[in-house]
Write a protein that holds these residues in place. Structure first.
Motif, PDB file in Angstrom:
ATOM      1  N   ALA A   1       0.868  -1.184   0.000  1.00 31.97           N
ATOM      2  CA  ALA A   1       0.000   0.000   0.000  1.00 31.97           C
ATOM      3  C   ALA A   1       0.900   1.227   0.000  1.00 31.97           C
ATOM      4  O   ALA A   1       1.823   1.340   0.826  1.00 31.97           O
ATOM      5  N   ASP A   2       0.659   2.138  -0.934  1.00 33.94           N
ATOM      6  CA  ASP A   2       1.404   3.386  -1.014  1.00 33.94           C
ATOM      7  C   ASP A   2       0.810   4.367  -0.015  1.00 33.94           C
ATOM      8  O   ASP A   2      -0.296   4.872  -0.216  1.00 33.94           O
ATOM      9  N   LEU A   3       1.523   4.669   1.056  1.00 34.88           N
ATOM     10  CA  LEU A   3       0.982   5.510   2.110  1.00 34.88           C
ATOM     11  C   LEU A   3       0.902   6.977   1.717  1.00 34.88           C
ATOM     12  O   LEU A   3       0.323   7.786   2.459  1.00 34.88           O
ATOM     13  N   ALA A   4       1.458   7.330   0.563  1.00 32.52           N
ATOM     14  CA  ALA A   4       1.354   8.707   0.074  1.00 32.52           C
ATOM     15  C   ALA A   4       0.151   8.900  -0.835  1.00 32.52           C
ATOM     16  O   ALA A   4      -0.172  10.033  -1.210  1.00 32.52           O
ATOM     17  N   ALA A   5      -0.534   7.823  -1.188  1.00 36.18           N
ATOM     18  CA  ALA A   5      -1.656   7.895  -2.131  1.00 36.18           C
ATOM     19  C   ALA A   5      -2.922   8.387  -1.434  1.00 36.18           C
ATOM     20  O   ALA A   5      -3.101   8.181  -0.229  1.00 36.18           O
ATOM     21  N   PRO A   6      -3.823   9.030  -2.182  1.00 37.52           N
ATOM     22  CA  PRO A   6      -5.073   9.522  -1.587  1.00 37.52           C
ATOM     23  C   PRO A   6      -5.918   8.410  -0.966  1.00 37.52           C
ATOM     24  O   PRO A   6      -6.621   8.640   0.021  1.00 37.52           O
ATOM     25  N   ASP A   7      -5.867   7.217  -1.538  1.00 39.80           N
ATOM     26  CA  ASP A   7      -6.657   6.096  -1.014  1.00 39.80           C
ATOM     27  C   ASP A   7      -5.813   5.153  -0.167  1.00 39.80           C
ATOM     28  O   ASP A   7      -6.110   3.965  -0.069  1.00 39.80           O
ATOM     29  N   ALA A   8      -4.783   5.688   0.472  1.00 41.18           N
ATOM     30  CA  ALA A   8      -3.809   4.851   1.176  1.00 41.18           C
ATOM     31  C   ALA A   8      -4.455   3.918   2.194  1.00 41.18           C
ATOM     32  O   ALA A   8      -4.150   2.724   2.221  1.00 41.18           O
ATOM     33  N   VAL A   9      -5.328   4.446   3.026  1.00 40.11           N
ATOM     34  CA  VAL A   9      -5.892   3.636   4.106  1.00 40.11           C
ATOM     35  C   VAL A   9      -6.805   2.540   3.561  1.00 40.11           C
ATOM     36  O   VAL A   9      -6.749   1.390   4.004  1.00 40.11           O
ATOM     37  N   ASP A  10      -7.632   2.886   2.573  1.00 35.57           N
ATOM     38  CA  ASP A  10      -8.491   1.872   1.958  1.00 35.57           C
ATOM     39  C   ASP A  10      -7.664   0.765   1.332  1.00 35.57           C
ATOM     40  O   ASP A  10      -7.956  -0.427   1.510  1.00 35.57           O
ATOM     41  N   ALA A  11      -6.628   1.156   0.588  1.00 35.98           N
ATOM     42  CA  ALA A  11      -5.772   0.175  -0.082  1.00 35.98           C
ATOM     43  C   ALA A  11      -5.032  -0.684   0.936  1.00 35.98           C
ATOM     44  O   ALA A  11      -4.862  -1.900   0.742  1.00 35.98           O
TER      45      ALA A  11
END
Length: 254
Positions: A63-73
């Motif tokens: 999971a990319d923690l910098a992405a907008p959907d980080a927590v969902d992913a």
């Protein structure tokens, strides 16, 4: 029985360095370890292989923690990995280790770098905890990896130090909030550790020696030095410790 037998632990940023050391130690103590990584799948698989070589259980998820959907992913990938092993979505231990560095001095700072560091180092762990509270079992453990830069001036990376100060404040608030559930929340603050993150700072023998000299033991720390302290904090032996900042710097700057 092993100290963590029957428990599930999540370690973010566990593909290398301190995270890998923590994942290996918790697995050796009996936990099933979810090895989170952001981009380096090969390194994450190496962590899993190390764990399995030492007799433990682990799986990797991305999971990319910098992405907008980080927590969902993050939780979607975690759930998929647990399901493959026949495990439910619950867990007992969360180690917020993943982090970004490299902001530089105040005159070198850019808004883009500021946003990236706060997104990965502060926003991600806060919302991973928020979203995970209905999964984290009563009596669980949260350990946030902080830094010695929150107690010692570190102008070389001012924004990084600021993010870790936020982690310390978050630790205090969560410890108070989650205490009624028997969940402990503590911060572990390494000094200079011999990992890829600070390889540039120890690129020459002279630079390496200068960093080592900051510790009273005249050496750099190792991932195991940090992992052993984390292992204690997530164990039953640390049940009466919460809301604490644990200095793991080898006596830096005493």
């Amino acid at each position: 029985m092993s100290a963590l037998a029957g428990r599930t632990a999540i370690v973010t940023g566990a593909s290398r360095g301190i995270g890998r050391g923590i994942a290996d130690r918790l697995a050796r103590d009996g936990a099933l370890v979810a090895v989170h990584y952001g981009s380096d799948e090969e390194a994450a698989r190496e962590t899993v292989a190390t764990v399995e070589k030492n007799g433990g259980r682990a799986f990797a998820f991305r999971a990319d923690l910098a992405a907008p959907d980080a927590v969902d992913a993050f939780y979607a990938a975690l759930d998929a990995g647990l399901a493959e092993l026949g495990e439910g979505p619950g867990f007992d231990i969360l180690v917020n280790n993943a982090g970004a560095s490299g902001s530089g001095r105040i005159h070198q700072l850019t808004p883009e770098t500021f946003d990236r560091l706060f997104t990965i180092n502060v926003k991600a762990p806060l919302f991973l905890v928020q979203r995970g509270l209905d999964r984290l079992r009563d009596g669980g453990r949260i350990v946030n990896i902080s830094s010695a830069t929150t107690k010692h001036a570190f102008p070389d990376s001012v924004t990084y130090a600021m993010t870790k100060g936020a982690v310390d404040t978050m630790t205090l608030a969560l410890a108070k909030e989650l205490g009624p559930r028997g969940i402990t929340v503590n911060a572990v603050a390494p000094g200079f550790i011999a990992t890829d993150m600070n390889a540039r700072r120890r690129a020459t023998p002279e630079a390496h020696a200068a960093l080592a000299a900051l510790s009273v033991f005249n050496r750099l720390g190792t991932p195991a030095d940090v992992a052993d302290v984390v292992a204690f904090l997530v164990s039953d032996d640390a049940r009466w410790i919460t809301g604490q900042y644990v200095d793991v710097t080898g006596g830096t700057a005493l």
